[in-house]
Design an enzyme around this catalytic site. Structure first.
Site, mmCIF file in Angstrom:
data_model
loop_
_atom_site.group_PDB
_atom_site.id
_atom_site.type_symbol
_atom_site.label_atom_id
_atom_site.label_comp_id
_atom_site.label_asym_id
_atom_site.label_seq_id
_atom_site.Cartn_x
_atom_site.Cartn_y
_atom_site.Cartn_z
ATOM 1 N N GLN A 71 -4.877 -1.707 9.365
ATOM 2 C CA GLN A 71 -4.621 -2.978 8.568
ATOM 3 C C GLN A 71 -5.414 -4.003 9.579
ATOM 4 O O GLN A 71 -4.983 -3.902 10.759
ATOM 5 C CB GLN A 71 -3.231 -3.170 8.202
ATOM 6 C CG GLN A 71 -3.061 -4.572 7.686
ATOM 7 C CD GLN A 71 -3.695 -4.431 6.098
ATOM 8 O OE1 GLN A 71 -3.832 -3.540 5.661
ATOM 9 N NE2 GLN A 71 -3.805 -5.497 5.764
ATOM 10 N N ASP A 97 -11.482 2.394 3.201
ATOM 11 C CA ASP A 97 -11.412 1.217 3.323
ATOM 12 C C ASP A 97 -12.829 0.799 2.770
ATOM 13 O O ASP A 97 -13.204 -0.500 2.404
ATOM 14 C CB ASP A 97 -10.913 0.493 4.493
ATOM 15 C CG ASP A 97 -9.786 -0.549 4.294
ATOM 16 O OD1 ASP A 97 -9.257 -0.885 3.382
ATOM 17 O OD2 ASP A 97 -8.924 -0.554 5.384
ATOM 18 N N LYS A 142 0.735 -1.453 0.017
ATOM 19 C CA LYS A 142 0.010 0.110 0.070
ATOM 20 C C LYS A 142 0.903 1.180 -0.135
ATOM 21 O O LYS A 142 0.695 2.365 -0.785
ATOM 22 C CB LYS A 142 -0.929 -0.027 1.152
ATOM 23 C CG LYS A 142 -2.021 -0.984 1.104
ATOM 24 C CD LYS A 142 -2.817 -1.235 2.191
ATOM 25 C CE LYS A 142 -3.780 -2.443 2.076
ATOM 26 N NZ LYS A 142 -4.751 -2.825 3.120
HETATM 27 N N1 GUN Z 1 -6.828 -7.007 5.917
HETATM 28 C C1 GUN Z 1 -7.237 -7.769 4.723
HETATM 29 N N2 GUN Z 1 -7.868 -7.333 3.725
HETATM 30 C C2 GUN Z 1 -7.657 -5.969 4.167
HETATM 31 C C3 GUN Z 1 -8.232 -4.526 3.661
HETATM 32 O O1 GUN Z 1 -8.673 -4.529 2.364
HETATM 33 N N3 GUN Z 1 -8.028 -3.526 4.394
HETATM 34 C C4 GUN Z 1 -7.629 -3.455 5.607
HETATM 35 N N4 GUN Z 1 -7.571 -2.474 6.334
HETATM 36 N N5 GUN Z 1 -7.069 -4.734 6.226
HETATM 37 C C5 GUN Z 1 -7.166 -5.830 5.563
#
Ligand code: GUN
Length: 282
Positions: free
Chosen positions: A96, A119, A52
């Site tokens: 996350q 998100d 990211k």
């Molecule tokens: N953990 C697994 N996929 C995601 C996601 O798309 N966003 C976040 N914040 N955590 C995750």
């Protein structure tokens, strides 16, 4: 033999489009920044968070990294989120998941300002999606819609079957496909005759987290198959929820793992960050 749906290529196109939008906003004096919070050092999370940050650097979004120890308390994390909610220069807040067990994920998600919920996990974002109003959409299902559209796969009127009912993928996927005028069925672990349902699908989306579970037996001849899984097979090699080798003989199009849905999630996150900055300006 199925056509390969190239998520790497399509996500690159989207990132390049986002990069242009970011550059244009910069000309107007608007800078975009995303706060990325990781609690503890789950190895998979470290990889995702790293990707990211890399994507942010590529498109020109500033990423603010918050790496908190595994023992962080819920209140400490909530306090950080409240501070980031107040910060004018922060456009998006990403925590996350998963979080360590002492922290209530729901509470964390609800604390994020919906205007910075890139998100798309906040109940307000999910509610807006379900009644067709504006709001952030969860990145993985939004990415799948882009994969289909940009591969010229029609959803309107089609029989779409989703396997998996998670809040992050299955449920928002169903709502997005409805918005595209598809007929949607959601299956899950209690579905009595799974194969009978998946065999009806013109478009089958699998998000169950079980390595290679869906083989050719589950597929209608000529179906489009989207594999959201990310698992390790018996040799430690990355694989999806779909048995690619057998299914590609029967499907008309299929996403590979890796290089299918995965890269799309991050591209859509970058797009949501731009949307957040644009909405703030309006
Ligand atoms: N953990 C697994 N996929 C995601 C996601 O798309 N966003 C976040 N914040 N955590 C995750």
């Amino acid at each position: 033999m199925a056509k390969l749906i190239d998520g790497k290529k399509i996500s690159q196109e989207i990132k390049d489009e986002v990069k242009e939008k970011v550059a244009k906003l910069k000309e107007e004096g608007i800078r975009i920044s995303l706060a990325v919070i990781q609690v503890g050092n789950n190895p998979a999370s470290t990889v995702y968070v790293g990707n990211k940050k890399k994507a942010c650097a590529y498109v020109g979004i500033q990423s603010l990294a918050y790496e908190l120890p595994g023992e962080t308390t819920e209140e400490e994390l909530l306090q950080l989120i409240r501070e980031l909610n107040e910060k004018e220069e922060v456009n998006g807040i990403l925590v996350q998941l998963p979080l360590p067990e002492q922290i209530d994920e729901d509470k964390v998600i609800r604390t994020i300002d919906p205007k910075k919920d890139v998100d798309g996990f906040h109940p307000q974002s999910v509610g807006a999606l379900s009644i067709g109003q504006k709001g952030f959409v969860s990145c993985t299902p939004a990415g799948i819609i882009q994969l289909l559209k940009r591969s010229d796969i029609l959803m309107d009127g089609k029989e779409c079957v989703i396997v998996g009912r998670s809040n992050i993928v299955g449920k928002p996927m169903a709502l997005l496909l409805l918005r595209e005028n598809a007929t949607v069925t959601v299956c899950h672990s209690h579905t009595t005759d799974l194969k009978a349902v998946t065999r009806r699908a013109d478009i089958l989306i699998v998000a169950i987290g079980k390595a290679k579970m869906v083989d050719a037996d589950y597929i209608k001849e000529g179906a489009v198959v989207i594999d959201v899984g990310m698992n390790r097979d018996e040799n430690g090699k990355l694989c999806g929820d779909v048995d690619f080798e057998s299914v590609q003989e029967k499907a008309s199009a299929i996403t590979p793992v890796p290089g299918g849905v995965g890269p799309m999630t991050i591209a859509m996150l970058m797009n949501n960050c731009v949307e957040s900055a644009r909405m703030k300006e309006k």
